[in-house]
Design an enzyme around this catalytic site. Structure first.
Site, PDB file in Angstrom:
ATOM      1  N   GLY A 105       0.816  -1.215   0.000  1.00  0.00           N
ATOM      2  CA  GLY A 105       0.000   0.000   0.000  1.00  0.00           C
ATOM      3  C   GLY A 105       0.839   1.249   0.000  1.00  0.00           C
ATOM      4  O   GLY A 105       0.377   2.322  -0.364  1.00  0.00           O
ATOM      5  N   THR A 145       3.285   4.533   1.029  1.00  0.00           N
ATOM      6  CA  THR A 145       3.063   5.734   1.844  1.00  0.00           C
ATOM      7  C   THR A 145       1.602   6.110   1.888  1.00  0.00           C
ATOM      8  O   THR A 145       1.051   6.404   2.956  1.00  0.00           O
ATOM      9  CB  THR A 145       3.895   6.898   1.285  1.00  0.00           C
ATOM     10  OG1 THR A 145       5.285   6.611   1.464  1.00  0.00           O
ATOM     11  CG2 THR A 145       3.565   8.201   1.996  1.00  0.00           C
ATOM     12  N   CYS A 146       0.938   6.106   0.740  1.00  0.00           N
ATOM     13  CA  CYS A 146      -0.449   6.581   0.666  1.00  0.00           C
ATOM     14  C   CYS A 146      -1.358   5.824   1.623  1.00  0.00           C
ATOM     15  O   CYS A 146      -2.084   6.421   2.413  1.00  0.00           O
ATOM     16  CB  CYS A 146      -0.967   6.464  -0.755  1.00  0.00           C
ATOM     17  SG  CYS A 146      -2.649   7.096  -0.952  1.00  0.00           S
ATOM     18  N   GLY A 196       5.906  25.069   6.602  1.00  0.00           N
ATOM     19  CA  GLY A 196       5.393  24.766   5.274  1.00  0.00           C
ATOM     20  C   GLY A 196       3.886  24.820   5.231  1.00  0.00           C
ATOM     21  O   GLY A 196       3.227  24.062   5.943  1.00  0.00           O
ATOM     22  N   TYR A 226      -0.229  21.609   1.103  1.00  0.00           N
ATOM     23  CA  TYR A 226      -1.439  20.860   1.438  1.00  0.00           C
ATOM     24  C   TYR A 226      -1.247  19.931   2.632  1.00  0.00           C
ATOM     25  O   TYR A 226      -2.153  19.791   3.460  1.00  0.00           O
ATOM     26  CB  TYR A 226      -1.965  20.097   0.215  1.00  0.00           C
ATOM     27  CG  TYR A 226      -1.154  18.892  -0.206  1.00  0.00           C
ATOM     28  CD1 TYR A 226      -1.495  17.617   0.224  1.00  0.00           C
ATOM     29  CD2 TYR A 226      -0.069  19.023  -1.059  1.00  0.00           C
ATOM     30  CE1 TYR A 226      -0.766  16.507  -0.162  1.00  0.00           C
ATOM     31  CE2 TYR A 226       0.666  17.925  -1.449  1.00  0.00           C
ATOM     32  CZ  TYR A 226       0.326  16.670  -1.006  1.00  0.00           C
ATOM     33  OH  TYR A 226       1.049  15.571  -1.379  1.00  0.00           O
ATOM     34  N   ALA A 285      -1.126   9.824  -5.754  1.00  0.00           N
ATOM     35  CA  ALA A 285      -1.355   8.379  -5.791  1.00  0.00           C
ATOM     36  C   ALA A 285      -2.116   7.968  -7.042  1.00  0.00           C
ATOM     37  O   ALA A 285      -1.782   6.947  -7.665  1.00  0.00           O
ATOM     38  CB  ALA A 285      -2.115   7.941  -4.539  1.00  0.00           C
ATOM     39  N   HIS A 292     -31.023  17.471  -8.088  1.00  0.00           N
ATOM     40  CA  HIS A 292     -31.298  18.510  -7.101  1.00  0.00           C
ATOM     41  C   HIS A 292     -31.836  17.871  -5.819  1.00  0.00           C
ATOM     42  O   HIS A 292     -32.630  16.947  -5.885  1.00  0.00           O
ATOM     43  CB  HIS A 292     -32.348  19.487  -7.656  1.00  0.00           C
ATOM     44  CG  HIS A 292     -32.773  20.536  -6.670  1.00  0.00           C
ATOM     45  ND1 HIS A 292     -32.002  21.640  -6.399  1.00  0.00           N
ATOM     46  CD2 HIS A 292     -33.897  20.640  -5.896  1.00  0.00           C
ATOM     47  CE1 HIS A 292     -32.622  22.387  -5.501  1.00  0.00           C
ATOM     48  NE2 HIS A 292     -33.773  21.798  -5.183  1.00  0.00           N
TER      49      HIS A 292
END
Length: 465
Positions: A40, A42-43, A183, A186, A320, A444
């Site tokens: 899997g 790092t993600c 930093g 994101y 990813a 809607h």
């Protein structure tokens, strides 16, 4: 010494690597995958999935806190909430464990051989793997390098003691009283907002003039306002200098040129990620490089015959889903299919509060390319579904060619807009025009109606603003 041979060897079990191996197995290729940690990458194990679990827990705690304080507009009141961060982390780890087992199951289903250990090239066709039971030699006709990326470490703030990376931040079992983040990209803001919702005093230090500098300023303004609402102090144009003398804070040079000490029991460094190009024998191959990254062509081929590279080790965008798409493509190419890489419809999602989604070109990027554009923007203050979720902050924006209305880019900022990324990407992939989006009946009440309304606005006849 053991030795095995295979058609395809994949080095790295992250999103790109395991997808490449699964697809290759489905296509009947004799495939081996090597991963030194957990499947899997790092993600799944220390990035995307665990961070979203922590973000969700923080959102729920924040809602409960407002209800307890009597400040919720929904008329709901509860007792004062308490946080057991250790239990939260255990819940997060349970999700990661289930997904990790799921990846292993999918690989076995596709008849892929899994080898646990550290791989190192002897030459372009031969790899040695240090496993728990000894050295394993693997000879392969074709190799895919999918070694991923790692957090960038600052020389004056090495990861140790109070200085942590996102990996350690996602494993904390005790809530920091004060957290300094170096930093404002994101990763830093996603985690910073989560800890602020838990009750940590958060200060963000960013060398650039504004937060999230990779996104245009209009998209980031709602995030900046929310940071202020959460009490997060943001220092832009400021530079981290190192630890305070007693290791109890961060020394910073402010935009005014003065020195300041920020009290913090943890310092989270999130200044980017670097490709993992060490430790697996890159020097034995002599591949052409593009700066720090492995150079590839539009089929993910390296400069060496029979060796492909995918994902973060090949450059930006380090996402990813980019790695997954490349992995699937390479497996099909090795199986003899005609495929090539097209990156025009790769969505970038920032899971801040509110979330940001971008696909394709921004208005400024399109104009910089010499394209005359039409834009349409629809605010969530005019969207019924957003209002019922207290999510009026933000908007959807569509960018299209002025001459033929071909959609070039779509951006959005708002609560839960990450779930619109698929619709945005599909529109670009299918070559939609403004009329196609405007003419599609959107259910809607949904936030997706903002997409349709933005297209209508670009055409000059929005209905709800």
């Amino acid at each position: 010494m053991k030795e095995i041979s295979c058609k395809l060897l994949v080095i790295g079990g992250g999103p790109g690597g395991y997808i490449a191996a699964i697809r290759a197995g489905q296509l009947g290729l004799d495939t081996v995958i090597v991963e030194k940690r957990k499947l899997g990458g790092t993600c799944l194990t220390i990035g995307c999935i665990p961070s979203k679990a922590l973000i969700h827990a923080a959102e729920e705690f924040d809602k409960a806190s407002h209800m307890a304080a009597g400040t919720s507009p929904l008329g709901i009141s509860v007792a004062k909430p308490a946080l057991d961060l250790g239990k939260t982390i255990a819940w997060k780890d349970g999700i990661v464990g289930r997904l990790n087992s799921g990846v292993a199951g999918l690989l076995k289903k596709a008849r892929v051989k899994i080898v646990g250990g550290t791989a190192r090239f002897r030459d372009g066709k031969t790899v040695e793997v240090e496993t728990e039971t000894g050295l394993q030699v693997i000879r392969a006709e074709t190799v895919v390098i999918a070694t991923g990326s790692a957090p960038v470490e600052l020389p004056f703030l090495p990861f140790a003691g109070p200085v942590i990376s996102s990996t350690e931040a996602l494993a904390l079992t005790t809530l920091p009283k004060a957290l300094a983040i170096v930093g404002a990209g994101y990763i830093g803001l996603e985690l910073g907002m989560a800890f602020a919702k838990f009750g940590t005093a958060v200060t963000v230090v960013e060398a650039e003039a504004r937060i999230l500098p990779q996104y245009d300023a209009e998209l980031t303004r709602p995030v900046a306002r929310r940071l202020a609402d959460l009490g997060v102090e943001v220092l832009t144009g400021a530079k981290a200098k190192g630890l305070a003398p007693k290791n109890d804070g961060l020394l910073v040079e402010t935009a005014a040129g003065t020195d300041r000490r920020i009290a913090a029991d943890r310092i989270l460094v999130t200044v980017g990620r670097r490709p993992v190009t060490e430790g697996w024998g890159l020097e034995e191959l002599g591949l052409d490089m593009d700066g720090r990254f492995i150079r590839i062509d539009d089929r993910c081929r390296t400069s060496m015959r029979g060796i492909y590279a995918i994902g973060d080790v090949t450059g930006e965008p380090m996402l990813a889903h980019r790695a997954m798409a490349q992995g699937e493509m390479v497996a099909e190419i090795v199986a003899g299919h005609a495929r090539s890489w097209d990156n025009r419809a790769i969505a970038a999602v920032c899971f801040t509060d509110p979330e940001i989604v971008t696909v394709g070109l921004s208005p400024d990027a399109a104009r910089a390319a010499g394209i005359e554009v039409k834009t349409g923007q629809f605010p969530f203050t005019a969207n019924g579904r957003a209002m019922t979720m207290l999510g009026e902050a933000g908007f959807v924006r569509v960018v299209a060619r002025a001459d033929n209305h071909l959609v070039l880019g779509i951006q959005a900022v708002g609560q839960g807009v990450s779930e619109l990324a698929a619709a945005f990407g599909l529109a670009l992939e299918m070559g939609a025009r403004l009329e196609d989006i405007a003419g599609t009946i959107h259910a809607h009440p949904t936030q997706g109606e903002g997409f349709q309304e933005a297209a209508l606005k670009a055409l000059g006849h929005a209905l709800h603003i």
